[in-house]
Motif scaffolding. Structure first.
Motif, PDB file in Angstrom:
ATOM      1  N   LEU A  47       0.798  -1.279   0.155  1.00  0.00           N
ATOM      2  CA  LEU A  47       0.006  -0.304  -0.032  1.00  0.00           C
ATOM      3  C   LEU A  47       1.046   1.344  -0.106  1.00  0.00           C
ATOM      4  O   LEU A  47       0.493   2.161  -0.431  1.00  0.00           O
ATOM      5  CB  LEU A  47      -0.649   0.039   1.284  1.00  0.00           C
ATOM      6  CG  LEU A  47      -2.335  -0.605   1.245  1.00  0.00           C
ATOM      7  CD1 LEU A  47      -2.697  -0.679   2.778  1.00  0.00           C
ATOM      8  CD2 LEU A  47      -2.962   0.054   0.359  1.00  0.00           C
ATOM      9  N   TYR A  48       1.954   0.964   0.343  1.00  0.00           N
ATOM     10  CA  TYR A  48       2.856   2.181   0.630  1.00  0.00           C
ATOM     11  C   TYR A  48       3.931   2.393  -0.390  1.00  0.00           C
ATOM     12  O   TYR A  48       5.022   2.844  -0.414  1.00  0.00           O
ATOM     13  CB  TYR A  48       3.774   2.153   1.956  1.00  0.00           C
ATOM     14  CG  TYR A  48       2.671   2.365   3.087  1.00  0.00           C
ATOM     15  CD1 TYR A  48       1.999   3.346   3.484  1.00  0.00           C
ATOM     16  CD2 TYR A  48       2.301   0.887   3.617  1.00  0.00           C
ATOM     17  CE1 TYR A  48       1.240   3.251   4.516  1.00  0.00           C
ATOM     18  CE2 TYR A  48       1.198   0.775   4.574  1.00  0.00           C
ATOM     19  CZ  TYR A  48       0.619   1.952   4.980  1.00  0.00           C
ATOM     20  OH  TYR A  48      -0.328   1.958   5.981  1.00  0.00           O
ATOM     21  N   PHE A  49       3.440   2.190  -1.719  1.00  0.00           N
ATOM     22  CA  PHE A  49       4.602   2.105  -2.857  1.00  0.00           C
ATOM     23  C   PHE A  49       4.948   3.355  -3.181  1.00  0.00           C
ATOM     24  O   PHE A  49       6.062   3.772  -3.622  1.00  0.00           O
ATOM     25  CB  PHE A  49       3.882   1.466  -3.928  1.00  0.00           C
ATOM     26  CG  PHE A  49       2.650   2.223  -4.582  1.00  0.00           C
ATOM     27  CD1 PHE A  49       2.949   3.096  -5.482  1.00  0.00           C
ATOM     28  CD2 PHE A  49       1.466   2.141  -4.062  1.00  0.00           C
ATOM     29  CE1 PHE A  49       1.928   3.788  -6.100  1.00  0.00           C
ATOM     30  CE2 PHE A  49       0.292   2.910  -4.599  1.00  0.00           C
ATOM     31  CZ  PHE A  49       0.575   3.739  -5.708  1.00  0.00           C
ATOM     32  N   ASP A  50       4.007   4.528  -2.642  1.00  0.00           N
ATOM     33  CA  ASP A  50       4.548   5.900  -3.334  1.00  0.00           C
ATOM     34  C   ASP A  50       4.741   6.506  -1.829  1.00  0.00           C
ATOM     35  O   ASP A  50       4.965   7.743  -1.893  1.00  0.00           O
ATOM     36  CB  ASP A  50       3.416   6.434  -3.999  1.00  0.00           C
ATOM     37  CG  ASP A  50       2.364   6.480  -3.396  1.00  0.00           C
ATOM     38  OD1 ASP A  50       1.997   5.894  -2.226  1.00  0.00           O
ATOM     39  OD2 ASP A  50       1.309   7.108  -3.794  1.00  0.00           O
ATOM     40  N   SER A  51       5.144   6.124  -0.942  1.00  0.00           N
ATOM     41  CA  SER A  51       5.472   6.942   0.485  1.00  0.00           C
ATOM     42  C   SER A  51       6.951   7.242   0.233  1.00  0.00           C
ATOM     43  O   SER A  51       7.783   6.621  -0.330  1.00  0.00           O
ATOM     44  CB  SER A  51       5.009   5.939   1.607  1.00  0.00           C
ATOM     45  OG  SER A  51       5.787   6.604   2.832  1.00  0.00           O
TER      46      SER A  51
ATOM     47  N   PRO B 111      10.740   0.015  -1.062  1.00  0.00           N
ATOM     48  CA  PRO B 111       9.668  -0.755  -2.180  1.00  0.00           C
ATOM     49  C   PRO B 111      10.180  -2.208  -2.080  1.00  0.00           C
ATOM     50  O   PRO B 111      10.758  -2.647  -3.117  1.00  0.00           O
ATOM     51  CB  PRO B 111       9.790   0.056  -3.770  1.00  0.00           C
ATOM     52  CG  PRO B 111      11.483   0.761  -3.440  1.00  0.00           C
ATOM     53  CD  PRO B 111      11.722   1.038  -2.062  1.00  0.00           C
TER      54      PRO B 111
ATOM     55  N   CYS C 122      -2.110  -8.718   2.784  1.00  0.00           N
ATOM     56  CA  CYS C 122      -2.076  -7.716   3.468  1.00  0.00           C
ATOM     57  C   CYS C 122      -3.223  -7.577   4.787  1.00  0.00           C
ATOM     58  O   CYS C 122      -4.274  -7.061   4.439  1.00  0.00           O
ATOM     59  CB  CYS C 122      -2.182  -6.391   2.648  1.00  0.00           C
ATOM     60  SG  CYS C 122      -2.028  -4.782   3.699  1.00  0.00           S
TER      61      CYS C 122
END
Ligand code: SF4
Lengths: 174, 198, 378
Positions: free
Chosen positions: A123-127, A132, A147
């Motif tokens: 879910l945090y691919f773009d954090s 990654p 998840c």
């Protein structure tokens, strides 16, 4: 006869060869025994990295009881562990610590990446603060998706790791 | 400091002329809703004490919003604690407004000891000047700390410092809290910090 | 960039006599955080919590996602309390959009939220038990917890991450026959957790270990702005379900437990009493719930706020008050979203409680704070 063959010059070579031959002869049964021992004593380091640790905890609850497979025995010391279950997100602050923990463990060591976060970032691919996936930090043996993954999935992942260890070489030759 | 004062003046000008009562009343003008009486009394008390130094942003059920400029925030907070019996801060959030060149810091203040205030949250907002190229701790993005008034802001203000680069003068422990030690980028919650791929 | 550190980031000097210990992040007693303790002999003289190992930037990412896609994100901080952590956000969005929720949905929400509170507390209790070396107290709660997880799985289809609350109600109606199953399970659960008293809470070893350690006085609890079980263990009667009732808590009879001692024992007992109260609330809600009716107001796709607006909503979660501050600017994404979480607010008490304690008491004090590091870091 043996005395004639061995001269001071080639003694080292000869003994090395002999060792190789011996090892080749007993490698299979010995390796099998070693691997068998490793399979039933996969002890994980107690390092929690994110929310997947909830399901990791649930996996050792009486309903799922992973310890019956001889795998996840809780709370070993870092120096006696051979498994590291990365329980979810690895942040940039945690990554050096994770590597430090891994480096301190004795060989052989195995890594299970648990949860979507540990595999690709999930879910945090773009954090801005999440790696990654942990492939850049640790060599992963088994990926457990979900998840969070259900405890059954974690158990299956551990069993897959056991299968993998069975097929691995028990010792590395020089 | 000169830019500082100019900022404040421009900001306060439009609200100076007796808008203190008008602003909340103006909002529900479309449908005639009575302002909640108890909340109104709280905002009235603050207005009575500070006059036009403050600006009442909204009066909703259980929430009173007050806006102060940064020179007076310390005094107003002190009055809120001593005069109105609020005793702890629940949350401190920063909001970045790049178009106004300001960062708003919002304190949500509540009360445990006064049971009549148990429902109430007083929203105290203040604004700090925003720099285009922030050097956290050294530029003009500064606010006086409220730690000596409400002790509970300690960690919250540390968080706002690292996330927005708002330095709280007088805070004894303005260190990193959540970010990695080697963070050298912009403070991440500012609007001009973009996350991957966006 | 100069090498000089900005004020405040400079490294602090430490007394030479004093030894500094890093507890965590790889440490059985710390969870996902590091506690830097300075000890003089066996006594802790200073403690500096260093959270942030699970800081994933939830608040930043919420600004890039619309109000509906934020739902699964915002429950990730506490996946085993996912309904409660979503609750203030959903309430806030409803206020922004001006939605009225159907009556039955409110009851379903209360039931889900109380079930989740129990699930959370049981997990916490299991961890607390194992860190005090009480293995039974790991096994029992970890096993009994599955009962309630089954119930939640029936409702939402997922074991822990339910994403069941949506602005406008709940995602699905309760499954058929749910009331009976729920009542049966909750009755059994209540009977089970009453047995914990004999094993754990009346256990003289536990009492001698936790009593009078880490005492937080009433004044300090207020001054530090603690919340939840920490606050109520120090004698402050403050529970948002009573003080600022949301949804249908007004119509239910809620009594939240309060204790005066303020030590680790009280702090660990309050959650357990909370669970008993939760069972009570669930039973009441099951009785009063309208037997049929809609549970969800359908929204338009991509709901938007009406211009510049902000709300601050809070609910009582398993760890105390949980607030959500949403600033909207009329777009489909929130302009700013801030979660003010109980764990983060209680963390400030840790340096106070540990000062002057023995190092051996650290786990019991630390875990009694009802702290979940993932939530605190967001
Ligand atoms: S995979 Fe899901 S449950 Fe696991 S750490 Fe990531 S967000 Fe949490």
């Amino acid at each position: 006869m043996l005395k004639d063959l061995v001269t001071p010059e080639n003694a080292n070579v000869f003994i090395g060869k002999l060792g190789d031959i011996l090892e080749k002869a007993i490698d299979k049964p010995l390796g099998y025994a070693i691997n068998w021992g490793r399979i039933w004593s996969l002890w994980p380091v107690h390092i929690e990295t994110a929310c997947c640790s909830v399901e990791f905890g649930a996996a050792s609850s009486p309903r799922y009881d992973v310890e019956r497979f001889g795998i996840i025995e809780a709370f070993g010391s870092l120096r006696q562990c051979d498994l590291i279950v990365v329980q979810g997100t690895i942040t940039r602050k945690m990554a050096p610590r994770l590597r430090l923990v891994y480096d301190q463990m004795p060989e052989p060591k195995y890594v299970i990446a648990m949860g979507a976060c540990a595999i690709t970032g999930g879910l945090y691919f773009d954090s801005y603060n999440v790696l990654p996936g942990i492939d850049g930090v640790l060599p992963v043996d088994v990926y457990v998706p979900g998840c969070p993954p259900r405890p059954e999935t974690l158990i299956q992942g551990c069993i897959l790791l056991q299968e993998k260890i069975k097929r691995m070489k028990a010792r590395k030759f020089v | 400091m000169s830019t500082d004062t100019k900022q404040v003046v421009t900001e306060e000008k439009p609200v100076e002329e007796k808008p203190v009562e008008e602003k909340p009343a103006a909002k529900p003008a479309a449908k005639p809703v009575e302002l909640p009486a108890f909340e109104k009394s709280i905002s009235d008390k603050v207005v009575e004490k500070f006059g036009d130094k403050i600006q009442v942003e909204f009066v909703k059920e259980n929430r009173v919003g007050i806006k102060v400029n940064r020179e007076n925030v310390h005094d107003v907070a002190e009055f809120i604690r001593d005069g109105l019996n609020y005793d702890h801060v629940e949350s401190v959030s920063g909001v970045d407004y790049p178009q106004d060149k300001e960062i708003e810091v919002v304190y949500h203040i509540g009360s445990y000891s006064d049971s009549s205030l148990a429902k109430q949250i007083l929203v105290l907002a203040t604004r700090a000047q925003r720099e285009e190229n922030p050097i956290p701790g050294k530029d003009a993005t500064k606010l006086p700390t409220l730690r000596d008034i409400f002790y509970s802001v300690e960690f919250h203000e540390r968080e706002v410092f690292e996330m927005f680069g708002v330095y709280f003068t007088g805070h004894p422990d303005n260190r990193r809290l959540l970010l990695p030690e080697d963070w050298a980028d912009l403070p991440p919650l500012r609007k001009d910090f973009a996350i991957k791929g966006r | 960039m100069t090498n000089e550190l900005p004020p405040g980031l400079a490294i602090q000097k430490v007394d030479e006599r004093i030894m500094t210990l890093n507890v965590g992040p790889q440490h059985p007693g710390s969870g996902h955080m590091r506690i830097i303790v300075q000890i003089d002999g066996d006594y802790i003289v200073a403690c500096d919590p260093d959270p942030g190992y699970v800081h994933r930037g939830e608040e930043k990412m919420a600004e890039y996602r619309n109000y509906i896609t934020n739902i699964p994100h915002l429950e990730r901080p506490v996946i085993h309390d996912s309904c409660n952590v979503l609750y203030p956000y959903v309430l806030g969005v409803e206020e922004l959009l001006g939605i009225e929720v159907p009556e039955r949905a409110k009851y379903v929400r209360v039931i889900c939220s109380e079930l989740n509170r129990c699930i959370y507390i049981m997990y916490w209790l299991a961890i607390y038990g194992i860190f005090l070396g009480h293995s039974t107290m790991f096994m029992w709660p970890a096993g009994d917890r599955e009962l309630l997880i089954d119930l939640m799985e029936k409702i939402s289809g997922a074991r822990v991450t339910h994403a069941h609350f949506v602005p406008g109600g709940v995602r699905n109606d309760l499954p058929p026959n749910f009331e009976e199953v729920c009542l049966r399970q909750v009755n059994y659960f209540e009977k089970r957790i009453k047995e914990y008293a004999a094993v754990f809470y009346d256990n003289p070893i536990l009492i001698s270990r936790t009593e009078n350690t880490g005492v937080l006085s009433r004044e300090d609890a207020i001054r530090l702005g603690t919340t939840g079980s920490v606050l109520r263990a120090s004698g402050v009667d403050y529970d948002l379900r009573i003080k600022e009732p949301y949804d249908v808590y007004e119509e239910l009879d809620v009594h939240s437990p309060v204790m005066k001692e303020g030590d680790s024992y009280a702090r660990s007992k309050i959650p357990w009493l909370d669970m008993l109260e939760s069972c009570n609330i669930i039973k009441q809600a099951l009785q009063k719930m309208p037997k049929s009716g809609s549970v969800r107001v359908k929204l338009k796709p991509n709901p938007k706020g009406k211009g510049l607006d902000s709300v601050y909503k809070r609910v009582e979660s398993g760890r105390g008050s949980l607030g959500c501050h949403i600033v909207s600017d009329g777009k489909v994404e929130p302009y700013r979203l801030k979660l003010s979480v109980g764990s983060f607010r209680n963390l400030i008490a840790l340096p106070y409680l540990l000062k002057g304690e023995k190092l051996g008491n650290m786990p019991s004090v630390y875990w009694s704070l009802n702290y979940w590091p993932v939530e605190a870091d967001r």
